[in-house]
Write an enzyme that holds these catalytic residues in place. Structure first.
Site, PDB file in Angstrom:
ATOM      1  N   SER A 292     -62.443   6.203  10.662  1.00  0.00           N
ATOM      2  CA  SER A 292     -62.355   6.002  12.107  1.00  0.00           C
ATOM      3  C   SER A 292     -62.255   4.528  12.448  1.00  0.00           C
ATOM      4  CB  SER A 292     -63.574   6.589  12.824  1.00  0.00           C
ATOM      5  OG  SER A 292     -63.503   6.329  14.218  1.00  0.00           O
ATOM      6  N   LYS A 347     -66.557  13.517  10.441  1.00  0.00           N
ATOM      7  CA  LYS A 347     -65.451  12.866  11.163  1.00  0.00           C
ATOM      8  C   LYS A 347     -64.958  13.778  12.287  1.00  0.00           C
ATOM      9  CE  LYS A 347     -62.160   9.917  12.113  1.00  0.00           C
ATOM     10  NZ  LYS A 347     -61.070  10.602  12.730  1.00  0.00           N
ATOM     11  N   HIS A 350     -67.494  13.472  14.974  1.00  0.00           N
ATOM     12  CA  HIS A 350     -67.262  12.151  15.574  1.00  0.00           C
ATOM     13  C   HIS A 350     -66.165  12.235  16.626  1.00  0.00           C
ATOM     14  CE1 HIS A 350     -64.801   8.500  15.861  1.00  0.00           C
ATOM     15  NE2 HIS A 350     -65.878   7.783  15.596  1.00  0.00           N
TER      16      HIS A 350
END
Length: 623
Positions: A292, A347, A350
């Site tokens: 990210s 992720k 996220h």
């Protein structure tokens, strides 16, 4: 590669000084013997037959590291008995080091050392070195039984191989490749060949950026794989889904057992687990890695979330740690998340939290624009001020910036079509939360808000506008409402991660996950730093008094913001879902009992009674 630092290592008597000097000559680099950096007390101790301990070696290692940093731009070869992994990590501080390990058995080295009358360390100390030795996993390893000439030939052959491969030179792939190159890793770059649209992409990329001085570019997959040192470490930055599976099938025939494929795309965590199992049967490792930070983060330091088999993680971690962003304590924003597809799972979450964070800011913007009648420049100033305090975040920072951008006299934000796209991770988060029974209501609301934006233009429905007035909130009250809503969003996201960890036996460290999200990634913020600290002692954010106190005192502002926005006919799905969540977990009101009674009425699904703590099920004949 030849401008890097090389450390020839092995126990005393392995020939590291001889090989180091010859390697330095072959590479036209300076040679430095690590023994020359020992203080007199260390030499005296070894001469007396007393093994050095860790405390003895600390000053010596720091001196070696300082010298390596001094020479890192010109390159040098050191001979150094860096026996432990912790020693090697110290030597690699702020400098890229290539280790050459001269490997031999105790008896082989003992026989050699016994013949050396002038060496300050007696043969009796050799056992202590073998006891301390932790063989390096990422090193050029050669047998010390070979002649010095053959050892140098083997080392040079391996030096000329590239240390890391990267596939896919789109925006993110190119930025990650440049990041790796800036950290002095030699690279092989591969991009597919598509006649007329993708031709010689790798070669053109290398020519465009000076940091690729030690890189090679390929369109031929077999040649790309053969250019890499073994075990090969290949980062895939290609489209997730069937394209990843198709590429794996293409590259595997050229790979060897022990090689590692690293998937840095936004793959579904279940696909990652499937690929790990599929390749493990072939002796090839697969690592699923969340990345990210966008284009800039990939170049300057992203947040990196790898998961998979431990043996594979040990091989790739030095590369990933080196290119990751650094937290406030200068530690890499990269952590070994856990087994299976756990890296891609977090992720995914996220990105789900990111969806809600973005939507919250959009809804705050709408209040300022349409209720308080502020222009983008004025709203930007408010956001900029907020970003100097406890509300600080990357998304707040960039939103303040984008609001001031103009084309001529027109704000660009006013020229952008009111239609938001998505790439699927928000949908995956919502589906996964539903499957696990976790009310990630704010993520779901943010996702559906994007869906609504794509269809709203299909409707010709003209609805009357309610002109009723409601008290306009102050900037501080809006800030309070925004702060509480963000707390609810993060609570829901981490609750999903915690539940997945328990469901799949991943044993995830929530504090460490939050820590690596404090820099590099899109949802980095001051709040995330606080969350990392909370999870060091608490399992749930709502168990922290600091969280609860803010929610208790500022919930009234969240409610007022929702009422004021709704009175102005503003769509605020994430704010209302934050408020609904807080109201839903209160014990003062009951609605689920009606639902359960309805279920029992039409389906005999039974219910539990408040006055029976045993959990016994009851059924009523309702008519």
């Amino acid at each position: 590669m030849r401008n890097n630092i090389f450390i020839v290592m092995g126990v005393s008597g392995s020939g590291k000084s001889t090989i180091g000097a010859k390697l330095a000559a072959a590479l036209s680099l300076d040679f430095l013997d690590g023994d020359d950096f020992h203080p007199p007390e260390n030499i005296a101790k070894m001469a007396a037959g007393i093994p050095l301990d860790d405390a003895d070696r600390m000053g010596w290692l720091k001196k070696l590291n300082s010298k390596a940093i001094e020479l890192k731009n010109t390159g040098a070869v050191f001979a150094c008995s860096s026996l432990k992994e912790s020693y090697r990590q110290m030597l690699c501080n702020d400098v890229n080091v290539n280790f050459v390990y001269l490997k031999g058995t105790y008896q082989e080295v003992f026989d050699r050392l016994s013949l050396r009358k002038d060496h300050f360390m007696p043969p009796a100390l050799l056992k202590s070195q073998f006891d301390a030795l932790e063989e390096p996993k990422n090193a050029i390893t050669v047998s010390l039984l070979e002649s010095p000439e053959n050892i140098i030939i083997q080392i040079m052959q391996k030096i000329n191989k590239k240390s890391f491969g990267l596939v896919g030179l789109g925006v993110m792939g190119k930025s990650l490749a440049r990041n790796l190159a800036r950290n002095n890793f030699s690279l092989s770059l591969y991009n597919r060949y598509v006649q007329g649209s993708e031709e010689k992409i790798a070669e053109k990329t290398i020519a465009e950026y000076p940091e690729f001085v030690n890189a090679s570019g390929f369109e031929d997959l077999e040649a790309f794989v053969n250019d890499l040192e073994t075990p090969r470490k290949i980062f895939l930055m290609i489209k997730a889904g069937k394209e990843t599976d198709e590429f794996i099938d293409k590259i595997v025939p050229f790979m060897d057992k022990g090689d590692v494929l690293i998937d840095g795309g936004n793959s579904h965590f279940a696909d990652t687990k499937r690929r790990i199992d599929y390749l493990q049967a072939k002796g090839i490792f697969f690592v699923g890695t969340g990345v990210s930070g966008g284009e800039k983060g990939a170049l300057e330091g992203p947040s990196i979330m790898p998961s998979g088999p431990k043996e594979a993680l040990d091989l790739v971690t030095p590369f990933l740690m080196k290119i990751a962003a650094k937290d406030k304590d200068h530690n890499p924003c990269c952590a070994l998340i856990g087994p299976d597809g756990s890296g891609h799972f977090i992720k995914m979450v996220h990105n789900g939290v990111e969806y809600a964070e973005m939507q919250l800011l959009a809804e705050v913007y709408a209040y300022f624009r349409y209720v308080l009648k502020q222009n983008p420049e004025e709203i930007s100033e408010v956001f900029h001020t907020w970003n100097q305090g406890k509300l600080k975040s990357y998304l707040l920072e960039i939103t303040a910036k984008l609001l001031t951008k103009k084309e001529g006299d027109t704000y660009i934000i006013d020229q952008i079509l009111d239609k938001a796209g998505n790439k699927g991770t928000g949908n995956w988060t919502t589906v996964t939360a539903t499957e696990m029974g976790i009310p990630a209501t704010m993520i779901t609301a943010a996702l559906f808000a994007r869906y609504i934006s794509t269809i709203k233009h299909n409707y010709l429905l003209e609805l009357p506008s309610d002109s009723s007035e409601y008290k306009k909130l102050s900037i501080s009250e809006i800030a309070n409402a925004y702060e509480v809503a963000r707390m609810v969003n993060h609570q829901q996201g981490f609750e999903l991660i915690r539940t997945a960890s328990e469901t799949y036996n991943w044993e995830l460290n929530l504090s460490e996950i939050a820590r690596i999200w404090t820099n590099g990634c899109i949802i980095r913020s001051g709040l995330m730093e606080e969350i990392s600290t909370i999870f060091e002692i608490k399992k749930d954010l709502f168990a922290a008094e600091s969280f609860v106190d803010i929610i208790k005192s500022q919930k009234v502002d969240l409610k007022a913001f929702c009422m004021g926005s709704l009175s102005a006919d503003l769509p605020i799905p994430t704010f209302t879902n934050a408020l609904d969540f807080l109201n839903g977990i209160r014990n003062h009101t009951q609605t689920a009992n009606i639902i359960q009674a309805q279920r029992d009425f039409f389906g005999a699904h039974t219910y539990q009674r408040r006055n029976d703590p045993s959990g016994k099920s009851y059924h009523t004949i309702w008519e």
